[in-house]
Design a protein around this motif. Structure first.
Motif, mmCIF file in Angstrom:
data_model
loop_
_atom_site.group_PDB
_atom_site.id
_atom_site.type_symbol
_atom_site.label_atom_id
_atom_site.label_comp_id
_atom_site.label_asym_id
_atom_site.label_seq_id
_atom_site.Cartn_x
_atom_site.Cartn_y
_atom_site.Cartn_z
ATOM 1 N N TYR A 107 45.994 22.300 40.140
ATOM 2 C CA TYR A 107 45.623 23.679 40.144
ATOM 3 C C TYR A 107 46.185 24.066 38.638
ATOM 4 O O TYR A 107 46.880 23.663 37.998
ATOM 5 N N ASP A 108 45.618 25.435 38.553
ATOM 6 C CA ASP A 108 45.902 26.079 37.242
ATOM 7 C C ASP A 108 46.500 27.369 37.447
ATOM 8 O O ASP A 108 46.169 28.210 38.024
ATOM 9 N N PRO A 109 48.022 27.123 37.062
ATOM 10 C CA PRO A 109 48.904 28.392 37.486
ATOM 11 C C PRO A 109 48.463 29.725 36.808
ATOM 12 O O PRO A 109 48.981 30.673 37.100
ATOM 13 N N ARG A 110 47.466 29.791 35.851
ATOM 14 C CA ARG A 110 47.238 30.843 34.989
ATOM 15 C C ARG A 110 45.937 31.715 36.057
ATOM 16 O O ARG A 110 45.713 32.819 35.677
ATOM 17 N N ASN A 111 45.416 30.773 36.958
ATOM 18 C CA ASN A 111 44.122 31.516 37.764
ATOM 19 C C ASN A 111 44.077 30.910 39.196
ATOM 20 O O ASN A 111 43.768 29.583 39.174
ATOM 21 N N ALA A 112 44.565 31.592 40.046
ATOM 22 C CA ALA A 112 44.747 31.200 41.462
ATOM 23 C C ALA A 112 43.385 31.035 42.407
ATOM 24 O O ALA A 112 43.231 30.730 43.378
ATOM 25 N N GLY A 113 42.167 31.560 41.315
ATOM 26 C CA GLY A 113 40.787 31.522 41.999
ATOM 27 C C GLY A 113 40.339 30.242 42.581
ATOM 28 O O GLY A 113 39.425 30.114 43.533
ATOM 29 N N GLN A 114 40.909 29.203 41.987
ATOM 30 C CA GLN A 114 40.138 27.826 42.127
ATOM 31 C C GLN A 114 41.497 26.815 42.162
ATOM 32 O O GLN A 114 42.350 26.812 41.642
ATOM 33 N N CYS B 61 37.436 24.065 44.516
ATOM 34 C CA CYS B 61 37.664 24.679 45.943
ATOM 35 C C CYS B 61 38.041 26.312 45.434
ATOM 36 O O CYS B 61 38.626 26.602 44.771
ATOM 37 N N HIS B 62 37.374 27.119 46.103
ATOM 38 C CA HIS B 62 37.154 28.644 45.832
ATOM 39 C C HIS B 62 37.740 29.251 47.033
ATOM 40 O O HIS B 62 37.955 28.798 48.355
ATOM 41 N N LEU B 63 38.541 30.432 46.800
ATOM 42 C CA LEU B 63 39.158 31.042 47.732
ATOM 43 C C LEU B 63 38.207 31.663 48.881
ATOM 44 O O LEU B 63 37.039 31.976 48.639
ATOM 45 N N LEU B 64 38.697 31.717 50.013
ATOM 46 C CA LEU B 64 38.020 32.159 51.040
ATOM 47 C C LEU B 64 37.581 33.852 50.900
ATOM 48 O O LEU B 64 38.698 34.378 50.221
ATOM 49 N N GLU B 65 36.816 34.444 51.506
ATOM 50 C CA GLU B 65 36.505 35.733 51.249
ATOM 51 C C GLU B 65 37.717 36.801 51.592
ATOM 52 O O GLU B 65 37.960 37.663 50.717
ATOM 53 N N HIS B 66 38.297 36.571 52.708
ATOM 54 C CA HIS B 66 39.330 37.303 53.008
ATOM 55 C C HIS B 66 40.604 37.221 52.427
ATOM 56 O O HIS B 66 41.637 37.717 52.651
ATOM 57 N N GLN B 67 40.750 36.281 51.320
ATOM 58 C CA GLN B 67 41.775 35.664 50.401
ATOM 59 C C GLN B 67 41.446 36.378 48.966
ATOM 60 O O GLN B 67 42.100 35.931 48.252
ATOM 61 N N LYS C 195 42.338 36.525 43.856
ATOM 62 C CA LYS C 195 41.303 36.042 42.775
ATOM 63 C C LYS C 195 41.720 36.658 41.373
ATOM 64 O O LYS C 195 42.263 37.740 41.240
ATOM 65 N N ASN C 196 41.705 35.633 40.314
ATOM 66 C CA ASN C 196 41.930 35.998 39.143
ATOM 67 C C ASN C 196 43.379 36.305 39.100
ATOM 68 O O ASN C 196 43.784 36.920 37.907
#
Length: 708
Positions: free
Chosen positions: A553-560, A574-580, A584-585
């Motif tokens: 994971y990239d600590p600078r961006n939790a989107g993926q 792996c991308h965030l689910l819509e309700h999550q 994003k970013n």
């Protein structure tokens, strides 16, 4: 080859040094004068002098003992007058010619004539002429030796007579005492015991301690015999070893950091761009707010910079809320090797590759022991073949390039421009708390730093950069990007590229996620991917059990987050689910802050809930007690069996009574709406008595029916 004004020393005798004052045109003979005795020049065969030098009997001296370096501004008016007077005499003598002055008969005649013309003695004329010959035969040789007067720099001998300036009121305070060797021993002992210590006491404190310890009797009986504070100060300063004193008072570490002579440059260690970088972190002097709620102050961020030692270009950075540690430093190194065009797009900043061309692996990294002195940092050396150079503790001077960069950024951008910047006068009465002025989020601060880096790399002129000859020839500007471009063209060959997937493997931190029916769960965030849907991971997790998967994971961006593909050559995104999408970013730091804030809120709500629940129980218990009290006062007049059998009848009767009361309330409200005065039926009183009697009659009637 011998020439005029050369110094020749014979038999290694320091008192027999002769200066050549004349060589004839045929180079057959010469005249030499001993620069230390009172003789006139004497003639000698030139070849004989040369042979004595060849044979080792004599040698040529390179250093002239009579050379005195003195600046015009340092010559006193009196010394200048003496020199001018002497030069006027010598210049009259020289008009006759050097050869004539070397003939004793003609010289005496000329000296006699000049003495009469100038009104001075022959002895004075001779003194000036000899001085001129002995001291190098130029006008400055006639300067008087005023600099020797007073014995400057020489220690004066102690005697009965008081040295130094006399006191103004000797009849009151006495003439004072001379400082002899015994007194100086006391001074040295006092300085070593009291002054040259880490307590950092003043010189006056040490002086007072000396008087108390060594001169108590003189203080009581003969204070005029005491050494003064200024005498103590004079000898302490005169005999001090400044380096030794600073080390004893402030420590070796502080001396190395702040007082060590700086005689070299870090640029001497490298020959090309990217060969070596410096990385360091500092706590930025600005308070930030949360991405989720700008009312939340999240404190001061930790800022990392990576700088190329050769060109001074900033090649990478990172901002976080943790650190300094290896995980955060690794993010700065990750940024160093990233494509800067793609990276800047994340912040709606469009650049071209030439504006920030750094995307490489260096040969070596200079860092603090805090970040890269750990087992985790071994991957840089073992996996990426990068040499790590850890600077000593508290030795920021060994990373001077990057330390100065922090100062520039703070002074040029942070303090004069950013809301929430740390104020110098914070805490003083009447000043505003700068923490409450914070307006910037981590993303806002990153945008500012990117803009600053682009400015510094492309426009900042480094005034103290020393160009080598090649750069001067090609007129290279001392701007980081210009130096980088020139170095890449003329001295490149050491930069190394790395694939994105390999870079992620080594630079990004590794974590563990859980595959569940709700998604791939990582730190309370849910993700999905094409591979997971295709292979029905979530169905399997619900039908069977959840399982763990390793992710990057990239600590600078939790989107993926990233899962290694079965081929071990790439990553599944792996991308965030819509309700999550609230995540994003967002950075992991911001998300951690959010989660902690929510935990605190839940904890607070649970406390409120517990209090309310206890209040509810108390109210229920109170109502129950009141009901039990009323039931006890009315008494039980029927059997338990009969009470149970009459439940249905009592229920119908209760419904009729409730309906009747509701009709009466509705009728009353209708009358009130019509403007007529309505009679309000009280909740207790006669009406309750009537209802009670009606209920009793119906109960009695029901009992009679059952008895039949």
């Amino acid at each position: 080859m011998l020439s005029i004004n050369m110094l020749i020393q014979y038999d290694n005798n320091p008192e027999r040094v002769e200066r050549i004052v004349y060589i004839d045109e045929n180079r057959q003979f010469c005249f030499l004068i001993n620069i230390y005795d009172n003789s006139f020049p004497i003639s000698n065969d030139l070849h004989e002098v040369e042979n004595s030098i060849i044979g080792g009997e004599a040698e040529i001296l390179e250093k002239d003992p009579w050379t005195v370096i003195v600046f015009e501004k340092d010559i006193s008016e009196k010394a200048r007058q003496v020199q001018e007077k002497a030069w006027a005499v010598v210049s009259k003598l020289l008009k006759v010619g050097q050869k004539e002055l070397l003939n004793p008969i003609e010289r005496n005649s000329v000296i006699h004539r000049v003495s009469n013309e100038m009104g001075i003695t022959k002895k004075t004329v001779v003194k000036y002429l000899k001085r001129y010959w002995k001291r190098g035969m130029y006008p400055f040789a006639l300067l008087p030796d005023f600099y020797k007067r007073g014995g400057k720099g020489q220690e004066k001998q102690s005697s009965e007579k008081k040295r130094g300036r006399p006191r103004k009121v000797q009849e009151v305070v006495g003439s004072g005492v001379n400082i002899d060797e015994e007194m100086k021993k006391v001074f040295r002992l006092t300085a070593n015991k009291y002054y040259q210590t880490k307590k950092n006491v003043s010189v006056r404190f040490a002086y007072e301690q000396m008087i108390k310890e060594f001169f108590r009797e003189e203080l009581e009986k003969a204070p005029e015999q005491l050494p003064t504070y200024y005498q103590f100060l004079y000898w302490i300063r005169k005999e001090q070893n400044l380096s030794h004193e600073i080390i004893r008072r402030t420590g070796k570490r502080n001396f190395d950091l702040n007082f060590r002579p700086v005689l070299g440059s870090s640029k001497n260690e490298v020959r090309s761009p990217g060969e070596k970088i410096q990385i360091d972190a500092t706590v930025a002097d600005v308070y930030l707010v949360s991405e989720f709620n700008r009312e939340w102050i999240i404190g001061r961020p930790v800022l990392y910079f990576c700088k190329c030692v050769w060109s001074s270009m900033i090649v990478g950075f990172h901002i976080g809320l943790e650190g300094p540690n290896f995980e955060q430093a690794r993010m700065a190194l990750m940024n160093m090797v990233e494509d800067k065009v793609e990276y800047c797009k994340q912040f709606d900043i469009d650049i071209n590759e030439k504006e920030w061309p750094a995307a490489f692996l260096p040969n070596s990294i200079v860092a603090d022991r805090a970040e890269l002195l750990s087992n985790a940092s071994n991957l840089l050396t073992e996996k990426l073949n990068i040499r790590i150079e850890n600077s000593g503790s508290w030795r920021g001077d060994l990373k001077s390039l990057i330390e100065r960069q922090f100062g520039l950024f703070t002074n040029e951008v942070v303090k004069p421009m950013l809301p929430g910047a740390v104020d110098v006068d914070f805490g003083k009465r009447g000043t505003r708390d700068h923490r409450l002025s914070g307006k910037l989020t981590l993303t806002d601060f990153k945008k500012i730093i990117i803009r600053y880096i682009l400015y510094f790399n492309n426009q900042y002129v480094m005034e103290n950069f020393i160009r080598d000859e090649e750069m001067i020839t090609e007129e290279v500007e001392t701007i980081p990007i210009k130096l980088w471009e020139w170095g890449m063209k003329n001295r490149a060959g050491r930069l190394r590229k790395i694939s994105k997937d390999l870079m992620m493997l080594h630079m990004l931190p590794v974590g563990s996620a859980t595959v569940s029916e709700a998604g791939i769960r990582f730190r309370n965030m849910l993700y999905s991917s094409e591979l997971a849907l295709k292979e029905q991971w979530f169905v399997k997790a619900r039908f069977q059990n959840s399982w763990k998967v390793d992710i990057v994971y990239d600590p600078r961006n939790a989107g993926q987050i990233y899962i290694q593909n079965p081929d071990s050559k790439s990553y599944e995104v792996c991308h965030l689910l819509e309700h999550q999408y609230r995540y994003k970013n967002k950075t992991m730091d911001d998300i951690n802050f959010l989660h902690e804030s929510e935990k605190l809120q839940k904890r607070k709500h649970k406390q409120d809930q517990l209090k309310a629940k206890i209040d509810l129980k108390e109210e229920v218990e109170k109502i129950v007690k009141d009901a039990e009290k009323k039931s006890k006062s009315s008494g039980v007049k029927e059997s338990s069996n009969k009470r149970i059998k009459d439940i249905k009848n009592h229920r119908k009767l209760e419904q009729e009574l409730i309906r009747k009361k509701q009709n009466e309330i509705a009728k009353t409200e209708s009358n009130d709406t019509g403007g007529s005065q309505s009679k309000v039926i009280p909740m207790s009183g006669p009406a309750d008595n009537e209802n009670y009697l009606l209920l009793k009659r119906m109960q009695k009637k029901g009992m009679e029916k059952r008895e039949r």
